[in-house]
Design a protein around this motif. Sequence first.
Motif, PDB file in Angstrom:
ATOM      1  N   LYS A  84      33.395 -12.317  32.768  1.00 40.77           N
ATOM      2  CA  LYS A  84      32.832 -11.784  34.384  1.00 40.77           C
ATOM      3  C   LYS A  84      30.730 -12.256  33.691  1.00 40.77           C
ATOM      4  CE  LYS A  84      35.890  -7.976  34.656  1.00 40.77           C
ATOM      5  NZ  LYS A  84      35.784  -6.187  34.415  1.00 40.77           N
ATOM      6  N   VAL A  85      30.234 -11.358  32.833  1.00 38.68           N
ATOM      7  CA  VAL A  85      28.879 -11.994  33.016  1.00 38.68           C
ATOM      8  C   VAL A  85      28.245 -12.850  32.497  1.00 38.68           C
ATOM      9  CG1 VAL A  85      28.447  -9.363  31.635  1.00 38.68           C
ATOM     10  CG2 VAL A  85      28.636 -11.413  30.330  1.00 38.68           C
ATOM     11  N   PHE A  86      29.149 -13.940  32.198  1.00 41.25           N
ATOM     12  CA  PHE A  86      28.891 -15.584  32.349  1.00 41.25           C
ATOM     13  C   PHE A  86      28.871 -15.684  33.889  1.00 41.25           C
ATOM     14  CE2 PHE A  86      30.150 -19.856  32.669  1.00 41.25           C
ATOM     15  CZ  PHE A  86      29.361 -20.543  31.815  1.00 41.25           C
ATOM     16  N   GLY A  87      30.160 -15.404  34.262  1.00 38.49           N
ATOM     17  CA  GLY A  87      30.456 -16.275  35.580  1.00 38.49           C
ATOM     18  C   GLY A  87      29.382 -15.109  36.331  1.00 38.49           C
ATOM     19  N   GLU A  88      28.749 -13.840  36.306  1.00 43.73           N
ATOM     20  CA  GLU A  88      27.696 -13.862  37.191  1.00 43.73           C
ATOM     21  C   GLU A  88      26.263 -14.528  36.912  1.00 43.73           C
ATOM     22  OE1 GLU A  88      29.032  -8.730  37.324  1.00 43.73           O
ATOM     23  OE2 GLU A  88      26.976  -9.420  35.264  1.00 43.73           O
ATOM     24  N   TRP A  89      25.966 -15.252  35.747  1.00 43.68           N
ATOM     25  CA  TRP A  89      24.720 -15.871  35.223  1.00 43.68           C
ATOM     26  C   TRP A  89      25.027 -17.078  35.719  1.00 43.68           C
ATOM     27  CZ3 TRP A  89      23.997 -19.203  30.854  1.00 43.68           C
ATOM     28  CH2 TRP A  89      22.721 -19.335  30.211  1.00 43.68           C
ATOM     29  N   GLY A  93      22.605 -20.220  38.818  1.00 42.77           N
ATOM     30  CA  GLY A  93      22.135 -20.724  38.702  1.00 42.77           C
ATOM     31  C   GLY A  93      21.421 -20.859  37.301  1.00 42.77           C
ATOM     32  N   ARG A  94      21.509 -19.796  36.333  1.00 41.88           N
ATOM     33  CA  ARG A  94      21.030 -20.166  34.704  1.00 41.88           C
ATOM     34  C   ARG A  94      21.361 -20.788  33.877  1.00 41.88           C
ATOM     35  NH1 ARG A  94      18.797 -14.844  33.812  1.00 41.88           N
ATOM     36  NH2 ARG A  94      18.256 -15.955  32.224  1.00 41.88           N
ATOM     37  N   PHE A  95      23.008 -21.311  33.904  1.00 42.08           N
ATOM     38  CA  PHE A  95      23.799 -22.411  33.220  1.00 42.08           C
ATOM     39  C   PHE A  95      23.462 -23.228  34.119  1.00 42.08           C
ATOM     40  CE2 PHE A  95      27.166 -24.783  31.454  1.00 42.08           C
ATOM     41  CZ  PHE A  95      26.632 -24.499  30.177  1.00 42.08           C
ATOM     42  N   LEU A  96      23.362 -23.830  34.878  1.00 40.32           N
ATOM     43  CA  LEU A  96      23.313 -25.685  35.652  1.00 40.32           C
ATOM     44  C   LEU A  96      22.331 -25.541  37.160  1.00 40.32           C
ATOM     45  CD1 LEU A  96      25.071 -27.949  34.753  1.00 40.32           C
ATOM     46  CD2 LEU A  96      27.207 -27.347  36.451  1.00 40.32           C
ATOM     47  N   PRO A  97      21.582 -25.409  36.922  1.00 40.49           N
ATOM     48  CA  PRO A  97      20.769 -26.146  37.327  1.00 40.49           C
ATOM     49  C   PRO A  97      21.686 -27.657  38.866  1.00 40.49           C
ATOM     50  CG  PRO A  97      19.816 -26.111  35.795  1.00 40.49           C
ATOM     51  CD  PRO A  97      20.908 -25.858  35.703  1.00 40.49           C
ATOM     52  N   GLY A  98      21.865 -26.747  40.392  1.00 39.09           N
ATOM     53  CA  GLY A  98      22.344 -27.425  41.519  1.00 39.09           C
ATOM     54  C   GLY A  98      23.685 -27.234  41.733  1.00 39.09           C
ATOM     55  N   LEU A  99      23.233 -25.447  40.645  1.00 37.87           N
ATOM     56  CA  LEU A  99      25.554 -25.171  41.242  1.00 37.87           C
ATOM     57  C   LEU A  99      25.591 -25.488  42.411  1.00 37.87           C
ATOM     58  CD1 LEU A  99      27.005 -24.537  39.261  1.00 37.87           C
ATOM     59  CD2 LEU A  99      26.780 -22.094  40.005  1.00 37.87           C
ATOM     60  N   THR A 100      27.369 -26.125  42.258  1.00 44.60           N
ATOM     61  CA  THR A 100      27.732 -25.850  43.733  1.00 44.60           C
ATOM     62  C   THR A 100      28.683 -25.206  43.844  1.00 44.60           C
ATOM     63  OG1 THR A 100      29.029 -28.501  43.503  1.00 44.60           O
ATOM     64  CG2 THR A 100      26.294 -28.194  44.448  1.00 44.60           C
ATOM     65  N   ALA A 101      29.582 -25.016  42.479  1.00 45.87           N
ATOM     66  CA  ALA A 101      31.163 -24.122  42.101  1.00 45.87           C
ATOM     67  C   ALA A 101      31.243 -23.846  41.475  1.00 45.87           C
ATOM     68  CB  ALA A 101      31.902 -24.738  43.221  1.00 45.87           C
ATOM     69  N   ILE A 218      23.597 -11.447  30.122  1.00 49.00           N
ATOM     70  CA  ILE A 218      23.187 -12.451  29.359  1.00 49.00           C
ATOM     71  C   ILE A 218      21.599 -12.484  29.226  1.00 49.00           C
ATOM     72  CG2 ILE A 218      22.850 -14.592  28.916  1.00 49.00           C
ATOM     73  CD1 ILE A 218      26.065 -14.212  29.785  1.00 49.00           C
ATOM     74  N   ASP A 219      21.211 -12.841  27.949  1.00 46.96           N
ATOM     75  CA  ASP A 219      19.502 -12.075  27.732  1.00 46.96           C
ATOM     76  C   ASP A 219      19.422 -14.101  27.222  1.00 46.96           C
ATOM     77  OD1 ASP A 219      17.116 -11.227  27.885  1.00 46.96           O
ATOM     78  OD2 ASP A 219      16.930 -10.951  25.974  1.00 46.96           O
ATOM     79  N   ALA A 220      19.203 -14.467  25.594  1.00 46.86           N
ATOM     80  CA  ALA A 220      18.519 -14.660  24.953  1.00 46.86           C
ATOM     81  C   ALA A 220      18.938 -16.182  24.270  1.00 46.86           C
ATOM     82  CB  ALA A 220      17.549 -14.651  24.616  1.00 46.86           C
TER      83      ALA A 220
END
Length: 226
Positions: A84-89, A93-101, A218-220
Motif C-alpha cells: 500500500k505505501v509503495f503504491g502511494e509513493w 512519482g517518487r520512484f519513477l519520474p515520468g510515471l504514466t501508469a 516511506i521516507d529515506a
Amino acid sequence: MQYRAIEKARFLSRPNRFIAHVDLNGQTEVCHVKNTGRCRELLLPGATVYLERSDNPARKTRYDLVAVEKGGLLINMDAQAPNKVFGEWAAAGRFLPGLTAVRPEFTWGDSRFDFLLEDPAGAYFVEVKGVTLEEDGEVRFPDAPTERGVKHLNGLRRAVEQGFRGAVFFVIQMKGPSVFRPNDATHPAFGAALRAAAAAGVSVYAYDCLATPESLEIDAPVPVKL
C-alpha cells in the motif's frame, strides 16, 4: 497510509500465526495478526501493541494487530502495508519520474509481480517486500524461509535478462536502521537468489518508513549490503 480507530494494548500470547491475545483496557481480547511471519522478537509477553478496530459486524475478531513497540522503536508489522505505501509513493512519482501508469499484481510469464510501472521507456517490474526483523540497528529479510520470495527474485532476474527493467524494493516498516542485509542464516537460498538477481541487473532498494500507530509512510534510503 492511514489507519482508523487505533487503540493501545498489551500483548499476552499468540496461540497460532493468525490470532493474538491482548490486554485491552483490562480485558483479554482476541485479535487478528496481520502478519503470518514468526515475529518472535516482536511479539513478546508484555509488549505494547497497537490495534485497528474494525467496523465490520460480521468479523469474528473486532481488532487487527498492526504495530508493536520494541524497546523505543515502533515497528509496523502489517503485512499488507508495504504494498500500500509503495503504491502511494510510486503513484506520487517518487520512484519513477515520468510515471504514466501503475498496475498492481501484474502477471508476466509464470511470475506475478507486485507492480508493473510504466514510463516513456516502457515497463518496469517491481517486487515489494516488507521488513520487520531488526537487531542492533541492522534489518534483515526474510524472518522465515520463503520459497515464494525466491521465485519472485528468479522471475525478476529472467525479466531483466530479457530486456525489461526490474527491482526488488524492501519497505523497512520502521525508522532509522543503519543497514539492510539478506538473512542468510534463516534462508540462504533467498540471499543467493537476491545476489544473483542483482548481478543480472535487478535493482535492489531498501527504504525506511516514518511509522506511527496511525500511519506508515516511506521516507529515506537505507544502505544495502549483499
